[in-house]
Write a protein that holds these residues in place. Structure first.
Motif, PDB file in Angstrom:
ATOM      1  N   LEU A  98       0.829  -1.201   0.000  1.00  0.00           N
ATOM      2  CA  LEU A  98       0.000   0.000   0.000  1.00  0.00           C
ATOM      3  C   LEU A  98       0.866   1.255   0.000  1.00  0.00           C
ATOM      4  N   VAL A 122      -7.442   3.438  -3.331  1.00  0.00           N
ATOM      5  CA  VAL A 122      -6.131   2.898  -2.977  1.00  0.00           C
ATOM      6  C   VAL A 122      -5.091   3.211  -4.050  1.00  0.00           C
ATOM      7  N   PHE A 128       0.346  -4.290  -7.797  1.00  0.00           N
ATOM      8  CA  PHE A 128      -0.712  -4.235  -6.780  1.00  0.00           C
ATOM      9  C   PHE A 128      -2.003  -3.706  -7.389  1.00  0.00           C
ATOM     10  N   ARG A 129      -1.912  -2.612  -8.168  1.00  0.00           N
ATOM     11  CA  ARG A 129      -3.103  -2.026  -8.788  1.00  0.00           C
ATOM     12  C   ARG A 129      -3.726  -2.989  -9.798  1.00  0.00           C
ATOM     13  N   MET A 132      -5.300  -5.969  -7.353  1.00  0.00           N
ATOM     14  CA  MET A 132      -6.325  -5.567  -6.390  1.00  0.00           C
ATOM     15  C   MET A 132      -7.758  -5.766  -6.904  1.00  0.00           C
ATOM     16  N   ALA A 135      -9.642  -8.815  -5.957  1.00  0.00           N
ATOM     17  CA  ALA A 135     -10.225  -8.912  -4.618  1.00  0.00           C
ATOM     18  C   ALA A 135     -11.628  -8.319  -4.556  1.00  0.00           C
ATOM     19  N   ARG A 136     -12.087  -7.705  -5.648  1.00  0.00           N
ATOM     20  CA  ARG A 136     -13.403  -7.049  -5.657  1.00  0.00           C
ATOM     21  C   ARG A 136     -14.528  -7.980  -5.198  1.00  0.00           C
TER      22      ARG A 136
END
Length: 157
Positions: A98, A122, A128-129, A132, A135-136
């Protein structure tokens, strides 16, 4: 060891490199939902899935949050509009990758209840982007489940 994140302003909720937005209906009126979010800080552990402890910071302007699995967040509250909006940014965490994180809760009347919109804004490295959004579905499930749990909690008084 906690890592400092980039302090972001409230408008990061609309401009973050990655925004995950979830909406659901609560049977409780906006005033009751807001009170659970902003006033009953310790109560989050009783209704929000994955949260094991929440405590206000000594100065009262933030929260210290612990999650199942050992995640820790130190947050600053940046919007507290009774029955309408509650937002906070993460200042430090032990979560990897993060760079910045802000959560924005918007409440609008919906019949006798409340329409709740949770924005998870975020920033992190490119990988990571990219990962991520995977994970939605899990975050959506946590949000809906938590809101149902909050409804039961508020109905029980």
């Amino acid at each position: 060891m906690p890592r400092r994140l980039r302090p972001v302003p409230l408008d990061f909720a609309g401009s973050a490199p990655l925004r995950l937005v979830f909406t659901a209906e609560s049977a409780a009126p906006p005033k009751a939902v807001y009170a659970a979010l902003a006033d009953d800080v310790a109560g989050w552990a009783d209704w929000f899935t994955g949260v094991t402890r929440v405590a206000p910071t000594p100065d009262g302007r933030g929260r210290e949050v612990r999650l199942t699995g050992g995640g820790r967040f130190h947050e600053t509250i940046i919007a507290a509009e009774p029955a309408a909006r509650y937002a906070y940014r993460v200042d430090s965490t032990n979560a990897p990758a993060l760079r910045a994180l802000l959560e924005d809760w918007r409440l609008t009347p919906a019949g006798d209840g409340t329409r709740v919109r949770w924005t998870f804004a975020v920033d992190g490295p490119a990988l990571f982007r990219w990962l991520m959004p995977l994970a939605r579905p899990a975050l959506a499930h946590v949000f809906r489940r938590s809101l149902r749990s909050l409804d039961r909690r508020l109905a029980d008084g």
